[in-house]
Design a protein around this motif. Structure first.
Motif, PDB file in Angstrom:
ATOM      1  N   HIS A  83       0.840  -1.194   0.000  1.00  0.00           N
ATOM      2  CA  HIS A  83       0.000   0.000   0.000  1.00  0.00           C
ATOM      3  C   HIS A  83       0.881   1.252   0.000  1.00  0.00           C
ATOM      4  O   HIS A  83       1.821   1.354   0.763  1.00  0.00           O
ATOM      5  CB  HIS A  83      -0.902  -0.003   1.230  1.00  0.00           C
ATOM      6  N   GLY A  84       0.573   2.177  -0.863  1.00  0.00           N
ATOM      7  CA  GLY A  84       1.272   3.451  -0.847  1.00  0.00           C
ATOM      8  C   GLY A  84       2.620   3.457  -1.540  1.00  0.00           C
ATOM      9  O   GLY A  84       3.496   4.222  -1.153  1.00  0.00           O
ATOM     10  N   THR A  85       2.797   2.636  -2.552  1.00  0.00           N
ATOM     11  CA  THR A  85       4.080   2.584  -3.257  1.00  0.00           C
ATOM     12  C   THR A  85       4.463   3.954  -3.797  1.00  0.00           C
ATOM     13  O   THR A  85       5.598   4.408  -3.608  1.00  0.00           O
ATOM     14  CB  THR A  85       4.021   1.563  -4.409  1.00  0.00           C
ATOM     15  N   LEU A  86       3.525   4.620  -4.442  1.00  0.00           N
ATOM     16  CA  LEU A  86       3.836   5.934  -5.010  1.00  0.00           C
ATOM     17  C   LEU A  86       4.115   6.958  -3.918  1.00  0.00           C
ATOM     18  O   LEU A  86       4.984   7.818  -4.075  1.00  0.00           O
ATOM     19  CB  LEU A  86       2.708   6.403  -5.928  1.00  0.00           C
ATOM     20  N   ALA A  87       3.413   6.859  -2.808  1.00  0.00           N
ATOM     21  CA  ALA A  87       3.676   7.767  -1.688  1.00  0.00           C
ATOM     22  C   ALA A  87       5.081   7.532  -1.141  1.00  0.00           C
ATOM     23  O   ALA A  87       5.787   8.480  -0.786  1.00  0.00           O
ATOM     24  CB  ALA A  87       2.639   7.575  -0.591  1.00  0.00           C
ATOM     25  N   GLY A  88       5.488   6.271  -1.088  1.00  0.00           N
ATOM     26  CA  GLY A  88       6.837   5.959  -0.614  1.00  0.00           C
ATOM     27  C   GLY A  88       7.905   6.518  -1.529  1.00  0.00           C
ATOM     28  O   GLY A  88       8.905   7.082  -1.076  1.00  0.00           O
ATOM     29  N   VAL A  89       7.693   6.376  -2.830  1.00  0.00           N
ATOM     30  CA  VAL A  89       8.641   6.922  -3.809  1.00  0.00           C
ATOM     31  C   VAL A  89       8.728   8.437  -3.649  1.00  0.00           C
ATOM     32  O   VAL A  89       9.819   9.015  -3.641  1.00  0.00           O
ATOM     33  CB  VAL A  89       8.219   6.541  -5.247  1.00  0.00           C
ATOM     34  N   SER A  90       7.577   9.077  -3.497  1.00  0.00           N
ATOM     35  CA  SER A  90       7.544  10.526  -3.318  1.00  0.00           C
ATOM     36  C   SER A  90       8.329  10.948  -2.085  1.00  0.00           C
ATOM     37  O   SER A  90       9.092  11.918  -2.114  1.00  0.00           O
ATOM     38  CB  SER A  90       6.093  10.996  -3.206  1.00  0.00           C
ATOM     39  N   THR A  91       8.161  10.205  -1.008  1.00  0.00           N
ATOM     40  CA  THR A  91       8.872  10.510   0.233  1.00  0.00           C
ATOM     41  C   THR A  91      10.379  10.462   0.029  1.00  0.00           C
ATOM     42  O   THR A  91      11.114  11.355   0.457  1.00  0.00           O
ATOM     43  CB  THR A  91       8.455   9.521   1.334  1.00  0.00           C
ATOM     44  N   TYR A  92      10.848   9.416  -0.629  1.00  0.00           N
ATOM     45  CA  TYR A  92      12.293   9.284  -0.874  1.00  0.00           C
ATOM     46  C   TYR A  92      12.809  10.380  -1.797  1.00  0.00           C
ATOM     47  O   TYR A  92      13.880  10.944  -1.573  1.00  0.00           O
ATOM     48  CB  TYR A  92      12.622   7.906  -1.450  1.00  0.00           C
ATOM     49  N   LEU A  93      12.056  10.688  -2.838  1.00  0.00           N
ATOM     50  CA  LEU A  93      12.500  11.724  -3.769  1.00  0.00           C
ATOM     51  C   LEU A  93      12.586  13.087  -3.082  1.00  0.00           C
ATOM     52  O   LEU A  93      13.539  13.835  -3.273  1.00  0.00           O
ATOM     53  CB  LEU A  93      11.567  11.805  -4.976  1.00  0.00           C
ATOM     54  N   VAL A 110       6.716  11.126 -13.797  1.00  0.00           N
ATOM     55  CA  VAL A 110       7.184  10.094 -14.737  1.00  0.00           C
ATOM     56  C   VAL A 110       6.993   8.709 -14.123  1.00  0.00           C
ATOM     57  O   VAL A 110       6.471   7.788 -14.771  1.00  0.00           O
ATOM     58  CB  VAL A 110       8.665  10.324 -15.110  1.00  0.00           C
ATOM     59  N   ILE A 111       7.382   8.555 -12.874  1.00  0.00           N
ATOM     60  CA  ILE A 111       7.252   7.260 -12.201  1.00  0.00           C
ATOM     61  C   ILE A 111       5.786   6.869 -12.070  1.00  0.00           C
ATOM     62  O   ILE A 111       5.418   5.714 -12.283  1.00  0.00           O
ATOM     63  CB  ILE A 111       7.957   7.280 -10.830  1.00  0.00           C
ATOM     64  N   GLU A 112       4.918   7.831 -11.748  1.00  0.00           N
ATOM     65  CA  GLU A 112       3.497   7.533 -11.606  1.00  0.00           C
ATOM     66  C   GLU A 112       2.903   7.008 -12.907  1.00  0.00           C
ATOM     67  O   GLU A 112       2.175   6.009 -12.915  1.00  0.00           O
ATOM     68  CB  GLU A 112       2.724   8.761 -11.146  1.00  0.00           C
ATOM     69  N   VAL A 113       3.235   7.650 -14.021  1.00  0.00           N
ATOM     70  CA  VAL A 113       2.726   7.195 -15.318  1.00  0.00           C
ATOM     71  C   VAL A 113       3.206   5.774 -15.598  1.00  0.00           C
ATOM     72  O   VAL A 113       2.419   4.897 -15.973  1.00  0.00           O
ATOM     73  CB  VAL A 113       3.160   8.166 -16.445  1.00  0.00           C
ATOM     74  N   MET A 114       4.484   5.531 -15.399  1.00  0.00           N
ATOM     75  CA  MET A 114       5.038   4.200 -15.645  1.00  0.00           C
ATOM     76  C   MET A 114       4.413   3.164 -14.706  1.00  0.00           C
ATOM     77  O   MET A 114       4.045   2.069 -15.127  1.00  0.00           O
ATOM     78  CB  MET A 114       6.560   4.220 -15.471  1.00  0.00           C
ATOM     79  N   TYR A 115       4.269   3.507 -13.449  1.00  0.00           N
ATOM     80  CA  TYR A 115       3.710   2.592 -12.465  1.00  0.00           C
ATOM     81  C   TYR A 115       2.277   2.215 -12.832  1.00  0.00           C
ATOM     82  O   TYR A 115       1.898   1.043 -12.807  1.00  0.00           O
ATOM     83  CB  TYR A 115       3.762   3.229 -11.085  1.00  0.00           C
ATOM     84  N   ARG A 116       1.486   3.209 -13.178  1.00  0.00           N
ATOM     85  CA  ARG A 116       0.080   2.958 -13.537  1.00  0.00           C
ATOM     86  C   ARG A 116      -0.021   2.091 -14.789  1.00  0.00           C
ATOM     87  O   ARG A 116      -0.880   1.215 -14.870  1.00  0.00           O
ATOM     88  CB  ARG A 116      -0.667   4.265 -13.706  1.00  0.00           C
ATOM     89  N   GLN A 117       0.863   2.297 -15.759  1.00  0.00           N
ATOM     90  CA  GLN A 117       0.831   1.477 -16.981  1.00  0.00           C
ATOM     91  C   GLN A 117       1.224   0.028 -16.666  1.00  0.00           C
ATOM     92  O   GLN A 117       0.638  -0.908 -17.191  1.00  0.00           O
ATOM     93  CB  GLN A 117       1.768   2.051 -18.024  1.00  0.00           C
TER      94      GLN A 117
END
Length: 121
Positions: A83-93, A110-117
């Motif tokens: 849960h919250g993979t994109l939130a975790g990436v955002s936190t690290y960035l 960019v990561i969000e678009v790739m992740y969703r695809q």
């Protein structure tokens, strides 16, 4: 008052106890803690009374003590690691000192678009 259990409750007493242990290990008085962590004496007094700190003071004290705020969140549901993979990436960035907010946000998009695809989500 609702019969529903509290969710995501912050355990201020446990946080204060951890701060107190860190303070004692470092041989400091509370005034010195406040000075080093750059938090007001009233914040430390509120914590001693079992009240929660404001978010900026929490961040400053967590940083000063080398603690993780997440260790003091009491959950009613088990934590889901996916849960919250994109939130975790955002936190690290956003924590990366090499990136300003604008650059971190661009990478996030960019990561969000790739992740969703890739996840069909």
């Amino acid at each position: 008052m609702s019969d529903e259990p509290e969710k995501g409750r912050f355990d201020a007493a446990a946080f204060y106890a951890a701060l107190d242990r860190t303070r004692a290990e470092r041989g400091l008085r509370w005034k010195q803690v406040g000075d080093e962590a750059k938090v007001s004496p009233s914040t430390l007094t509120r914590l001693a009374q079992g009240r929660r700190p404001d978010v900026d003071s929490l961040a400053a004290l967590v940083d000063w003590a080398g603690l993780s705020a997440d260790d003091f969140v009491r959950r009613t549901q088990p934590r889901q690691e996916t849960h919250g993979t994109l939130a975790g990436v955002s936190t690290y960035l956003r924590a990366d000192k090499n990136l300003d907010d604008r650059k971190a946000e661009a990478i996030e998009k960019v990561i969000e678009v790739m992740y969703r695809q890739m996840t069909d989500g």
